[in-house]
Design a protein around this motif. Structure first.
Motif, short mmCIF file in Angstrom:
data_model
loop_
_atom_site.label_atom_id
_atom_site.label_comp_id
_atom_site.label_asym_id
_atom_site.label_seq_id
_atom_site.Cartn_x
_atom_site.Cartn_y
_atom_site.Cartn_z
N ARG A 45 -10.79 6.85 7.85
CA ARG A 45 -10.24 5.98 8.92
C ARG A 45 -11.35 5.56 9.88
NH1 ARG A 45 -8.93 2.39 11.33
NH2 ARG A 45 -7.13 2.07 12.69
N MET A 46 -12.29 6.47 10.16
CA MET A 46 -13.41 6.11 11.03
C MET A 46 -14.29 5.04 10.38
SD MET A 46 -14.22 9.86 12.67
CE MET A 46 -15.94 9.64 12.67
N THR A 47 -14.51 5.19 9.08
CA THR A 47 -15.31 4.18 8.36
C THR A 47 -14.62 2.82 8.44
OG1 THR A 47 -16.11 5.89 6.88
CG2 THR A 47 -16.38 3.63 6.13
N GLN A 48 -13.30 2.84 8.20
CA GLN A 48 -12.54 1.58 8.28
C GLN A 48 -12.66 0.97 9.68
OE1 GLN A 48 -8.12 1.47 8.59
NE2 GLN A 48 -8.23 0.94 6.43
N PHE A 49 -12.59 1.84 10.69
CA PHE A 49 -12.70 1.34 12.07
C PHE A 49 -14.08 0.70 12.31
CE2 PHE A 49 -13.72 1.88 16.59
CZ PHE A 49 -12.67 1.16 17.15
N TYR A 50 -15.14 1.39 11.87
CA TYR A 50 -16.49 0.84 12.07
C TYR A 50 -16.68 -0.46 11.29
CZ TYR A 50 -18.33 4.88 14.61
OH TYR A 50 -18.57 5.83 15.55
N GLN A 51 -16.10 -0.51 10.07
CA GLN A 51 -16.34 -1.68 9.23
C GLN A 51 -15.49 -2.88 9.62
OE1 GLN A 51 -15.52 0.05 5.37
NE2 GLN A 51 -17.68 0.35 4.95
N ARG A 52 -14.26 -2.63 10.11
CA ARG A 52 -13.29 -3.72 10.21
C ARG A 52 -12.74 -3.93 11.62
NH1 ARG A 52 -7.79 -2.59 7.23
NH2 ARG A 52 -7.46 -1.84 9.35
N ASP A 53 -12.56 -2.79 12.38
CA ASP A 53 -11.79 -2.87 13.63
C ASP A 53 -12.62 -2.63 14.88
OD1 ASP A 53 -9.61 -2.97 11.87
OD2 ASP A 53 -9.28 -0.80 11.99
N TYR A 54 -13.94 -2.40 14.74
CA TYR A 54 -14.75 -1.92 15.86
C TYR A 54 -14.77 -2.89 17.04
CZ TYR A 54 -18.59 0.71 17.97
OH TYR A 54 -19.34 1.47 18.79
N ALA A 55 -14.42 -2.41 18.24
CA ALA A 55 -14.47 -3.23 19.46
C ALA A 55 -14.25 -2.32 20.67
CB ALA A 55 -13.39 -4.30 19.42
N SER A 56 -14.54 -2.85 21.86
CA SER A 56 -14.32 -2.10 23.11
C SER A 56 -12.82 -1.94 23.36
CB SER A 56 -14.88 -2.88 24.30
OG SER A 56 -16.25 -3.04 24.17
N HIS A 58 -9.75 -1.40 26.20
CA HIS A 58 -9.40 -1.67 27.61
C HIS A 58 -10.44 -2.54 28.30
CE1 HIS A 58 -5.81 0.71 27.87
NE2 HIS A 58 -6.41 1.78 27.37
N ARG A 59 -11.07 -3.46 27.58
CA ARG A 59 -12.16 -4.17 28.23
C ARG A 59 -12.38 -5.58 27.69
NH1 ARG A 59 -17.22 -0.97 27.56
NH2 ARG A 59 -15.73 0.72 27.47
N GLY A 60 -11.60 -5.99 26.70
CA GLY A 60 -11.82 -7.33 26.14
C GLY A 60 -10.49 -8.02 25.92
N ALA A 61 -10.50 -9.36 25.95
CA ALA A 61 -9.27 -10.12 25.75
C ALA A 61 -9.14 -10.60 24.30
CB ALA A 61 -9.24 -11.31 26.70
N HIS A 62 -10.17 -10.38 23.49
CA HIS A 62 -10.13 -10.91 22.13
C HIS A 62 -9.33 -10.00 21.20
CE1 HIS A 62 -13.28 -8.05 20.82
NE2 HIS A 62 -13.82 -8.29 22.01
N TYR A 63 -9.05 -10.49 19.99
CA TYR A 63 -8.15 -9.82 19.05
C TYR A 63 -8.57 -8.38 18.75
CZ TYR A 63 -5.81 -8.51 14.76
OH TYR A 63 -5.08 -7.82 13.83
N LEU A 64 -9.85 -8.17 18.35
CA LEU A 64 -10.26 -6.82 17.94
C LEU A 64 -10.18 -5.84 19.09
CD1 LEU A 64 -13.28 -7.15 15.46
CD2 LEU A 64 -10.90 -6.56 14.98
N SER A 65 -10.51 -6.29 20.29
CA SER A 65 -10.45 -5.40 21.45
C SER A 65 -9.00 -4.99 21.72
CB SER A 65 -11.07 -6.10 22.67
OG SER A 65 -10.99 -5.25 23.77
N ALA A 66 -8.10 -5.95 21.65
CA ALA A 66 -6.68 -5.64 21.88
C ALA A 66 -6.17 -4.67 20.81
CB ALA A 66 -5.86 -6.93 21.87
N LYS A 67 -6.61 -4.86 19.55
CA LYS A 67 -6.16 -3.99 18.45
C LYS A 67 -6.73 -2.58 18.62
CE LYS A 67 -5.90 -3.62 13.40
NZ LYS A 67 -5.50 -2.25 13.61
N ALA A 68 -8.03 -2.49 18.98
CA ALA A 68 -8.64 -1.17 19.17
C ALA A 68 -7.95 -0.43 20.32
CB ALA A 68 -10.14 -1.34 19.46
N THR A 69 -7.60 -1.17 21.37
CA THR A 69 -6.90 -0.56 22.51
C THR A 69 -5.54 -0.03 22.07
OG1 THR A 69 -8.02 -2.08 24.01
CG2 THR A 69 -6.07 -0.96 24.87
N GLU A 70 -4.83 -0.88 21.32
CA GLU A 70 -3.49 -0.48 20.83
C GLU A 70 -3.59 0.76 19.94
OE1 GLU A 70 -0.53 -2.68 17.90
OE2 GLU A 70 -1.24 -4.00 19.50
N ASP A 71 -4.57 0.77 19.03
CA ASP A 71 -4.74 1.91 18.12
C ASP A 71 -5.08 3.18 18.89
OD1 ASP A 71 -4.21 0.28 15.99
OD2 ASP A 71 -6.29 0.12 15.31
#
Ligand SMILES: Cc1ncc(COP(=O)(O)O)c(C=O)c1O
Length: 183
Positions: A45-56, A58-71
């Motif tokens: 799961r960590m590999t998947q996060f680094y490869q596909r979902d990695y983002a800040s 609680h700090r960005g308005a873009h898609y990946l940031s919102a998804k990382a926050t939600e996760d």
């Protein structure tokens, strides 16, 4: 002394290191409090996060940031449910035990304590649960009282009762001692 059979946990298959041999014997790993082995599903799961979902978070308005926050917030809720915490906001992620206890010492206890107050620790604590209280004691004068182990290396609750009084602000003790195996 006869060889003991290896202890095989149902989760061992998730830890490839436990399937290896060292010095001609199956590896046994007992240093989890310092550095835990990471199970394969978590590595994946960590590999998947680094490869596909990695983002800040609680700090960005873009898609990946919102998804990382939600996760991340989903994990906070899952941890709260797992340990039966009242609310997800009670869960604070830290990178280790010493950091977590320093946080409790400085953000929770420091504003509350007076020099005559007392903190109780057991005689079998790791430095992680001793040094933060010693530093707090140096800063605020709060006293550290030690709940000693008996001759069998066990904690007797009757001894704790003798130490508790209206100056006690916190009792800080390990769940399972890495020194004595005491639960
Ligand atoms: C038994 C035990 N408790 C606590 C700690 C401290 O852990 P951390 O490095 O997460 O502060 C260690 C680290 O070696 C340990 O072995």
């Amino acid at each position: 002394m006869a060889d003991l059979p290896p202890i095989v946990s149902p989760w061992a298959k998730d830890f490839p290191a436990l399937g290896t041999q060292v010095y001609g014997r199956p590896l046994v790993y007992l240093d989890t409090a310092a550095t835990a082995q990471t199970p394969t599903p978590v590595i994946e799961r960590m590999t998947q996060f680094y490869q596909r979902d990695y983002a800040s978070v609680h700090r960005g308005a873009h898609y990946l940031s919102a998804k990382a926050t939600e996760d991340m917030e989903l994990v906070r809720t899952q941890v709260a449910d797992f340990i039966n915490a009242a609310e997800a906001s009670n869960i604070v992620f830290t990178k280790g035990t010493t950091e977590a206890i320093n946080l409790v010492a400085n953000s929770y206890l420091r504003p509350k304590v007076k020099p005559e107050d007392e903190i109780i620790v057991t005689e079998m604590e790791h430095h992680a649960n001793l040094v933060p209280w010693q530093l707090l004691s140096d800063l605020c004068g709060v006293k550290i009282r030690v709940w000693e182990v008996n001759n069998q290396g066990q904690l007797d609750v009757a001894e704790l009762k003798k130490l508790l009084n209206n100056k006690t602000r916190l009792v800080a003790l390990t769940h399972i001692s890495n020194v004595l195996g005491q639960v």
